[in-house]
Design a protein around this motif. Sequence first.
Motif, PDB file in Angstrom:
ATOM      1  N   LEU A   1      39.064  33.645  31.482  1.00  0.00           N
ATOM      2  CA  LEU A   1      38.236  32.792  31.027  1.00  0.00           C
ATOM      3  C   LEU A   1      36.890  33.553  31.553  1.00  0.00           C
ATOM      4  N   ILE A   2      36.571  33.609  32.799  1.00  0.00           N
ATOM      5  CA  ILE A   2      35.406  34.161  33.261  1.00  0.00           C
ATOM      6  C   ILE A   2      34.995  35.563  32.499  1.00  0.00           C
ATOM      7  N   ASP A   3      35.916  36.437  32.478  1.00  0.00           N
ATOM      8  CA  ASP A   3      35.738  37.604  31.794  1.00  0.00           C
ATOM      9  C   ASP A   3      35.232  37.492  30.167  1.00  0.00           C
ATOM     10  N   GLU A   4      35.929  36.347  29.531  1.00  0.00           N
ATOM     11  CA  GLU A   4      35.508  36.273  28.309  1.00  0.00           C
ATOM     12  C   GLU A   4      34.221  35.648  28.018  1.00  0.00           C
ATOM     13  N   LEU A   5      33.933  34.660  29.099  1.00  0.00           N
ATOM     14  CA  LEU A   5      32.682  34.069  28.962  1.00  0.00           C
ATOM     15  C   LEU A   5      31.523  34.962  29.200  1.00  0.00           C
ATOM     16  N   PHE A   6      31.703  35.943  30.027  1.00  0.00           N
ATOM     17  CA  PHE A   6      30.558  36.925  30.272  1.00  0.00           C
ATOM     18  C   PHE A   6      30.444  37.830  29.283  1.00  0.00           C
ATOM     19  N   LYS A   7      31.702  38.141  28.524  1.00  0.00           N
ATOM     20  CA  LYS A   7      31.449  39.396  27.433  1.00  0.00           C
ATOM     21  C   LYS A   7      30.679  38.542  26.123  1.00  0.00           C
ATOM     22  N   ARG A   8      31.144  37.557  25.911  1.00  0.00           N
ATOM     23  CA  ARG A   8      30.387  36.657  24.668  1.00  0.00           C
ATOM     24  C   ARG A   8      28.976  36.474  25.086  1.00  0.00           C
ATOM     25  N   ALA A   9      28.493  36.328  26.361  1.00  0.00           N
ATOM     26  CA  ALA A   9      27.060  36.034  26.533  1.00  0.00           C
ATOM     27  C   ALA A   9      26.420  37.312  26.831  1.00  0.00           C
ATOM     28  N   LYS A  10      27.158  38.479  26.591  1.00  0.00           N
ATOM     29  CA  LYS A  10      26.704  39.700  26.762  1.00  0.00           C
ATOM     30  C   LYS A  10      26.267  40.054  28.176  1.00  0.00           C
TER      31      LYS A  10
END
Length: 360
Positions: free
Chosen positions: A245-254
């Motif tokens: 979840l953390i990795d995806e959150l940061f990816k989407r927030a660029k």
Amino acid sequence: MHDKVVIAKRIFIKAAWQFYDDHGETVDPRIFVLLNTIHESGKLTKAADKMGMSYRHVWNILKKWTDFFGSELVELQKGKGAILTPLGEKLLWAEQLVNARFEPQLISLASELNLEIHRNLTFKEPLLKIAASHGYAVALLPEYTNKFKLSLQYRTTEEALKALSNRECDIAAFHLPTEIVNPHLIEIHNKYFKANTYKVIRFVTRTQGLMLQRNNPKGITGVQDLLGKGIKFINRQETSGTRLLIDELFKRAKVNTTEIAGFEDVEFTHSAIAAYVASGMADAGIGVETAARHFGLDFLPLTTENYVLVCHQKSLKKFAVQQLIAELKTEKFQNAVLGLAGYKPFHCGEVIDLEDILPW
């Protein structure tokens, strides 16, 4: 002649600290209760009341610890009560962090011991094996198993799914995102799930977000702010569902994670993340709201998740599974879930097809 019926009591394991120096001298381990009460109340008298001791006795315990370390743990301020010194704070947070870090392993070990006891009894209660991703709501289940024996083993999401696929457990318990889905999570589920084979027993929803130091002194308003200078982050281990979840959150927030201080530092439970932030060793971490509130932290919601129980469709006929479903639907259990900050018993106990809840 009938065999004697023996019902096993449940065994629990709790970690305990023992301090000794190079001369073998030890001191009273109740210091942690003393330090925690002073931290919360600022009063040595309240610590004495909580420990059921006289003020003088508590003072003597404190003095022995001070002599043991050769440094003050508590500073008494005239007219203002008592505060912990930096060493006292470090000692208190170290104890809470270690307990939070090893709680899942201790619970799993206790479950294994209880299972061995169960196997050697003349009378055996119906047994239910659950492999679960660690969480506050699933930790309530052992208190609602009067008609069956529960073996609860904490595992990563993939380990739980593998155990279910190999028939090593009856139920796999894990969390599914409601909106923020990591592609690797899809791969994990597709690896173990076969269409029209498994059923979902709906359980709870939970809120994940940023756990921040009390009063948010760094003014963090979102994951982008973690790039700021002087802000330190504490991460989850790569095998955890929350890390996906953390990795995806940061990816989407660029957000470029290589620029986040502390991104490579990890802890293994939501409670350990909260304890780490509360100790001042980090400014922020991501986890469930319950952990943040327990440690007196600020909490910034980011997303919700479904925490579900999944079993083979044939397992629904087992007595223990039916009893579990009945317990999940009780007002008593659902009120216990509502007592956990950020948790809700969403359609708790309802049985649906796995395909109906997957967010992809």
